[in-house]
Design a protein around this motif. Sequence first.
Motif, short mmCIF file in Angstrom:
data_model
loop_
_atom_site.label_atom_id
_atom_site.label_comp_id
_atom_site.label_asym_id
_atom_site.label_seq_id
_atom_site.Cartn_x
_atom_site.Cartn_y
_atom_site.Cartn_z
N TRP A 118 49.09 -125.15 22.18
CA TRP A 118 47.62 -125.04 22.21
C TRP A 118 47.16 -123.65 21.75
CZ3 TRP A 118 44.85 -121.82 25.67
CH2 TRP A 118 43.45 -121.95 25.61
N ALA A 119 47.78 -122.61 22.29
CA ALA A 119 47.37 -121.24 21.95
C ALA A 119 47.63 -120.94 20.48
CB ALA A 119 48.09 -120.24 22.84
N GLN A 120 48.77 -121.36 19.96
CA GLN A 120 49.09 -121.07 18.57
C GLN A 120 48.19 -121.84 17.60
OE1 GLN A 120 53.35 -121.77 18.33
NE2 GLN A 120 53.79 -119.63 18.85
N ALA A 121 47.75 -123.03 17.98
CA ALA A 121 46.88 -123.83 17.12
C ALA A 121 45.53 -123.16 16.88
CB ALA A 121 46.67 -125.22 17.72
N SER A 122 45.15 -122.22 17.73
CA SER A 122 43.86 -121.56 17.57
C SER A 122 43.78 -120.71 16.31
CB SER A 122 43.57 -120.68 18.79
OG SER A 122 44.53 -119.62 18.91
N ARG A 123 44.90 -120.41 15.68
CA ARG A 123 44.88 -119.65 14.43
C ARG A 123 44.11 -120.42 13.35
NH1 ARG A 123 46.17 -114.74 11.40
NH2 ARG A 123 45.93 -115.47 9.27
N ASN A 124 44.24 -121.75 13.34
CA ASN A 124 43.57 -122.61 12.36
C ASN A 124 42.73 -123.64 13.11
OD1 ASN A 124 46.78 -122.38 11.55
ND2 ASN A 124 45.41 -121.65 9.97
N PRO A 125 41.66 -123.19 13.77
CA PRO A 125 41.00 -124.07 14.74
C PRO A 125 40.37 -125.32 14.14
CG PRO A 125 39.70 -122.08 14.35
CD PRO A 125 41.03 -121.87 13.70
N VAL A 126 39.84 -125.22 12.93
CA VAL A 126 39.21 -126.40 12.34
C VAL A 126 40.28 -127.39 11.88
CG1 VAL A 126 37.74 -127.23 10.47
CG2 VAL A 126 37.14 -125.12 11.69
N GLY A 229 41.77 -119.47 8.81
CA GLY A 229 42.97 -118.83 9.35
C GLY A 229 44.24 -118.99 8.54
N ILE A 230 44.14 -119.28 7.25
CA ILE A 230 45.35 -119.36 6.42
C ILE A 230 46.09 -118.02 6.45
CG2 ILE A 230 44.36 -121.08 4.86
CD1 ILE A 230 44.14 -118.69 2.80
N HIS A 231 47.38 -118.08 6.15
CA HIS A 231 48.15 -116.87 5.89
C HIS A 231 48.32 -116.79 4.36
CE1 HIS A 231 49.28 -115.57 9.91
NE2 HIS A 231 49.56 -116.84 10.23
N PRO A 232 47.54 -115.97 3.66
CA PRO A 232 47.68 -115.93 2.20
C PRO A 232 49.10 -115.56 1.79
CG PRO A 232 45.74 -114.69 2.93
CD PRO A 232 46.54 -115.01 4.16
N ALA A 233 49.61 -116.26 0.79
CA ALA A 233 50.98 -115.98 0.33
C ALA A 233 51.10 -114.59 -0.29
CB ALA A 233 51.41 -117.04 -0.68
N HIS A 234 50.07 -114.16 -0.99
CA HIS A 234 50.04 -112.84 -1.62
C HIS A 234 48.71 -112.18 -1.24
CE1 HIS A 234 53.57 -114.02 -3.92
NE2 HIS A 234 52.95 -115.14 -4.25
N PRO A 235 48.66 -111.58 -0.06
CA PRO A 235 47.38 -111.14 0.50
C PRO A 235 46.58 -110.19 -0.38
CG PRO A 235 49.08 -111.07 2.17
CD PRO A 235 49.78 -111.34 0.88
N ALA A 290 37.17 -103.69 12.36
CA ALA A 290 36.66 -104.48 13.49
C ALA A 290 35.73 -105.59 13.01
CB ALA A 290 35.95 -103.58 14.49
N TYR A 291 34.99 -105.35 11.96
CA TYR A 291 34.10 -106.41 11.46
C TYR A 291 34.92 -107.60 10.94
CZ TYR A 291 30.50 -109.01 9.13
OH TYR A 291 29.66 -110.03 8.77
N GLY A 292 35.95 -107.32 10.17
CA GLY A 292 36.81 -108.41 9.73
C GLY A 292 37.47 -109.12 10.89
N ALA A 293 37.94 -108.34 11.88
CA ALA A 293 38.62 -108.93 13.04
C ALA A 293 37.69 -109.79 13.87
CB ALA A 293 39.23 -107.81 13.88
N ILE A 294 36.47 -109.31 14.12
CA ILE A 294 35.56 -110.09 14.97
C ILE A 294 35.03 -111.30 14.23
CG2 ILE A 294 33.34 -108.96 14.45
CD1 ILE A 294 34.68 -110.00 17.93
N THR A 295 34.92 -111.25 12.92
CA THR A 295 34.48 -112.42 12.18
C THR A 295 35.50 -113.54 12.31
OG1 THR A 295 33.27 -111.00 10.63
CG2 THR A 295 33.66 -113.26 9.95
N ALA A 296 36.78 -113.21 12.16
CA ALA A 296 37.84 -114.21 12.36
C ALA A 296 37.88 -114.67 13.80
CB ALA A 296 39.18 -113.63 11.93
N THR A 297 37.71 -113.75 14.74
CA THR A 297 37.74 -114.10 16.16
C THR A 297 36.60 -115.03 16.52
OG1 THR A 297 38.80 -111.98 16.69
CG2 THR A 297 37.66 -113.12 18.49
N ASP A 298 35.43 -114.78 16.00
CA ASP A 298 34.29 -115.63 16.34
C ASP A 298 34.43 -117.03 15.75
OD1 ASP A 298 31.79 -115.41 17.87
OD2 ASP A 298 30.85 -116.04 15.99
N HIS A 299 35.14 -117.14 14.64
CA HIS A 299 35.46 -118.46 14.11
C HIS A 299 36.25 -119.26 15.15
CE1 HIS A 299 36.50 -121.51 11.15
NE2 HIS A 299 37.78 -121.27 11.31
N VAL A 300 37.19 -118.60 15.82
CA VAL A 300 37.96 -119.25 16.87
C VAL A 300 37.07 -119.54 18.09
CG1 VAL A 300 39.92 -118.99 18.45
CG2 VAL A 300 40.09 -118.16 16.08
N ALA A 301 36.29 -118.56 18.50
CA ALA A 301 35.43 -118.73 19.68
C ALA A 301 34.45 -119.87 19.48
CB ALA A 301 34.70 -117.44 19.98
#
Length: 309
Positions: A118-126, A229-235, A290-301
């Motif tokens: 459950w916790a790990q699935a939150s990386r790709n919540p949609v 929440g993808i992990h880009p292959a070549h970020p 922090a802006y990038g981090a909270i934008t991704a976090t709020d997608h999860v929230a």
Amino acid sequence: MSYRFFTPPPARSATGEAAEVYRQLRDEFLGPVPTFQVLSAVPELMSATWSLMREALLAGDGSRVDRELTATAVSQANRCRFCVHAHVMLLHALGEHDLAEAAARDEPPAAKADLVTWAQASRNPVTARWHHDGHAAELVGTVVAFHFINRMVSSLLAPDLLPAGLQRSSMVRNVGGRLYAKVAREHKPPRKPIEEAYAELFRTASNVDGLLSEKARAHIRAVVAAEDGIHPAHPADWAVDQVRDLPALDRVGARIALLAAFAPSAVSQGDVALWRLSHPADADLVRLVAYGAITATDHVATAANAALI
């Protein structure tokens, strides 16, 4: 352990809000750990991050073991080695030695496999159709807190928790955890609701006035929603492509923010050097990440639908 782009001042020199956070960290956690030291460049962000982590991970009567395991699982999903090892050591501190070592090997124990999944699935919540599933607010809050903390840590700190990678030794993890057993097991009463602590962090971390245009902010939010929440292959190449159509003045900052959201360890010295040409202050770099981090976090929230937003 080392900082990637700047070295914050020592905790003993802190004043005001930062000094108060350090005092609380000494009393209730592991002392002035690097995670919070690097945030001290923006004391209000440091304070809000500590508040959410405290209320979700440490306070109240919910199972600390379940919360530490949740923090570890989210950190694994986000590939934050620093946080994985930190919370493996805290599982040792709680006396859960077998559970800790299973987590260190990325092997979900049978008795807790559903919680880890459950916790790990939150990386790709949609994509995963992830939601709170009736879990207690402390567990949902821990998931949300560590989506933010993982990204800040991976952006701004080197991945080794201890010098020379000593945390990779099971003996070191065990002994290190036992050193913190007393403080880890102490009951900590809540100070505020978790949703209030999250709202404070969201408000603080979303403030990038003077750093990014509204067009850039809207674009970052759109990419976070679309990519889920993808992990880009070549970020590095991925981030360049994502900002190609933005005005030139926004591209460097937007690229760093998107890397912070998706692949924070890929933020490079070159990225930061370009950013510092127009924004030399350490605080501005922390606010941008922090802006990038909270934008991704709020997608999860938002996906959690759990009264955190």
